[in-house]
Scaffold this active site. Structure first.
Site, PDB file in Angstrom:
ATOM      1  CG  LEU A 146     -51.734  33.684  -8.049  1.00 19.82           C
ATOM      2  CD1 LEU A 146     -52.665  34.613  -8.813  1.00 19.82           C
ATOM      3  CD2 LEU A 146     -52.313  33.499  -6.654  1.00 19.82           C
TER       4      LEU A 146
ATOM      5  CG  HIS B  85     -53.151  30.264  -5.390  1.00 19.05           C
ATOM      6  ND1 HIS B  85     -51.916  30.068  -5.680  1.00 19.05           N
ATOM      7  CD2 HIS B  85     -53.170  30.549  -3.829  1.00 19.05           C
ATOM      8  CE1 HIS B  85     -51.109  30.040  -4.735  1.00 19.05           C
ATOM      9  NE2 HIS B  85     -51.755  30.334  -3.696  1.00 19.05           N
TER      10      HIS B  85
HETATM   11  P1  AMP Z   1     -51.495  30.729  -0.152  1.00 18.59           P
HETATM   12  O1  AMP Z   1     -51.315  31.519  -1.107  1.00 18.59           O
HETATM   13  O2  AMP Z   1     -50.569  29.560   0.254  1.00 18.59           O
HETATM   14  O3  AMP Z   1     -51.970  31.613   1.195  1.00 18.59           O
HETATM   15  O4  AMP Z   1     -52.840  29.937  -0.403  1.00 18.59           O
HETATM   16  C1  AMP Z   1     -54.167  30.876  -0.676  1.00 18.59           C
HETATM   17  C2  AMP Z   1     -55.365  30.118  -0.743  1.00 18.59           C
HETATM   18  O5  AMP Z   1     -55.332  28.881  -1.719  1.00 18.59           O
HETATM   19  C3  AMP Z   1     -55.376  29.265   0.633  1.00 18.59           C
HETATM   20  O6  AMP Z   1     -57.056  29.122   0.831  1.00 18.59           O
HETATM   21  C4  AMP Z   1     -55.049  27.779   0.229  1.00 18.59           C
HETATM   22  O7  AMP Z   1     -55.542  26.782   1.082  1.00 18.59           O
HETATM   23  C5  AMP Z   1     -55.422  27.704  -1.208  1.00 18.59           C
HETATM   24  N1  AMP Z   1     -54.720  26.609  -1.842  1.00 18.59           N
HETATM   25  C6  AMP Z   1     -53.185  26.562  -1.848  1.00 18.59           C
HETATM   26  N2  AMP Z   1     -53.072  25.427  -2.401  1.00 18.59           N
HETATM   27  C7  AMP Z   1     -54.087  24.864  -2.803  1.00 18.59           C
HETATM   28  C8  AMP Z   1     -54.042  23.673  -3.663  1.00 18.59           C
HETATM   29  N3  AMP Z   1     -53.381  22.855  -3.952  1.00 18.59           N
HETATM   30  N4  AMP Z   1     -55.601  23.214  -3.838  1.00 18.59           N
HETATM   31  C9  AMP Z   1     -56.614  24.214  -3.244  1.00 18.59           C
HETATM   32  N5  AMP Z   1     -56.647  25.211  -2.692  1.00 18.59           N
HETATM   33  C10 AMP Z   1     -55.160  25.537  -2.444  1.00 18.59           C
END
Ligand code: AMP
Length: 276
Positions: free
Chosen positions: A30, A34
């Site tokens: 995270l 996140h």
């Molecule tokens: P992941 O762990 O990469 O599957 O991401 C989980 C959630 O966090 C997804 O909805 C992503 O779009 C969101 N997320 C990842 N990076 C960012 C960021 N830099 N800003 C906002 N949300 C993010």
């Protein structure tokens, strides 16, 4: 904060939570991106459920599933300090037991961009999110604009399957130099990390050009390409100027668009986008 693994446990724990319930699906490792979703869920919901699951079915055969970064202990500490109520960390065997054969496929909006570069990716995403919705039965689910196409696919999936879950999209959180936060940024060497700041700069230049009156889709894509070309280590996979809801590539004059890009820097693949 309760941490559970099995389906029985998550169903039981979910039953004891007060609604409305907000769900934040993640693959862990995270960062502030996140956590911004968790904070938004905390603001809007009575209870916050976070899933941590590196979903194997959304990775292609030659992608980074095996080396995807993980640190569950740290993740749990962070979620505890954000006051999450329930964390579900299922195993592959729980989500995809032997004999598993059911998939959710969202058609047109899964095809371009990430879908074209990563065949099967959105089949994995739509399937796991549908499974999380079934198991947790949240009222709202929080996703980041960072993965713009994912938000379109998930929204379509939820609507098409008559899911009552409200999809909330939160802004992209960036490092001080503009690089969109991503668990994959840890793959970058120091020099690669420095070159990576060109991604957000290229998108902001397109936004500036739009503000200054540029409306031609091709020229907006060219602004992004020209800026990326100033960093030779950045290899472009695609630059898109697309209709934000259908993700169809735009030609001619545009009034509203999702400008998105995918590149590789060394062995690391990065995506980013901006709305104009
Ligand atoms: P992941 O762990 O990469 O599957 O991401 C989980 C959630 O966090 C997804 O909805 C992503 O779009 C969101 N997320 C990842 N990076 C960012 C960021 N830099 N800003 C906002 N949300 C993010």
């Amino acid at each position: 904060m309760k941490v559970v693994v099995s389906l029985d446990e998550v169903r039981q724990a979910r039953g004891n939570l007060k609604g409305p319930i907000g769900l934040v699906p993640t693959m862990g490792y995270l960062h502030e991106g996140h956590l911004s979703l968790v904070r938004q869920a905390r603001k809007e919901c009575e209870s916050v459920v976070v899933t941590i699951f590196v979903n194997p079915t959304q990775f292609g055969a030659h992608e980074d599933l095996d080396k995807y970064p993980r640190d569950l202990e740290r993740d749990l500490r962070l979620l505890e300090s954000e006051d999450a109520d329930l964390v579900w960390t299922p195993t592959n065997e729980i989500m995809y037991p032997a004999g598993y054969q059911t998939w959710v496929m969202v058609e047109d909006v899964s095809k371009p961009l990430e879908g074209a570069m990563r065949p099967g990716h959105f089949r994995g995403v739509a399937t796991i999110v549908a499974k999380f919705f079934n198991a947790v039965q949240p009222d709202r689910a929080y996703f980041g604009q960072k993965d713009a196409q994912q938000t379109v696919v998930v929204r379509r999936m939820a609507g098409d399957l008559n899911s009552p879950v409200k999809i909330i999209v939160c802004p992209t959180i960036r490092e001080a130099d503009g690089l969109a936060m991503s668990s994959r940024n840890v793959y970058l060497s120091q020099e690669e990390r420095q070159s990576a700041e060109v991604l957000s700069q290229a998108l902001y230049q397109a936004k500036e050009a739009f503000k200054a009156g540029e409306r031609d889709a091709n020229r907006l894509r060219q602004v992004v390409l020209d800026k990326l070309a100033t960093e030779p280590v950045v290899k472009v996979q695609y630059i898109s100027c697309a209709q934000p809801d259908t993700l169809q590539e735009l030609e001619g004059q545009v009034e509203r668009a999702l400008i998105s890009l995918a590149v590789t820097i060394g062995k690391t693949r990065l995506i980013d986008n901006i709305m104009i």
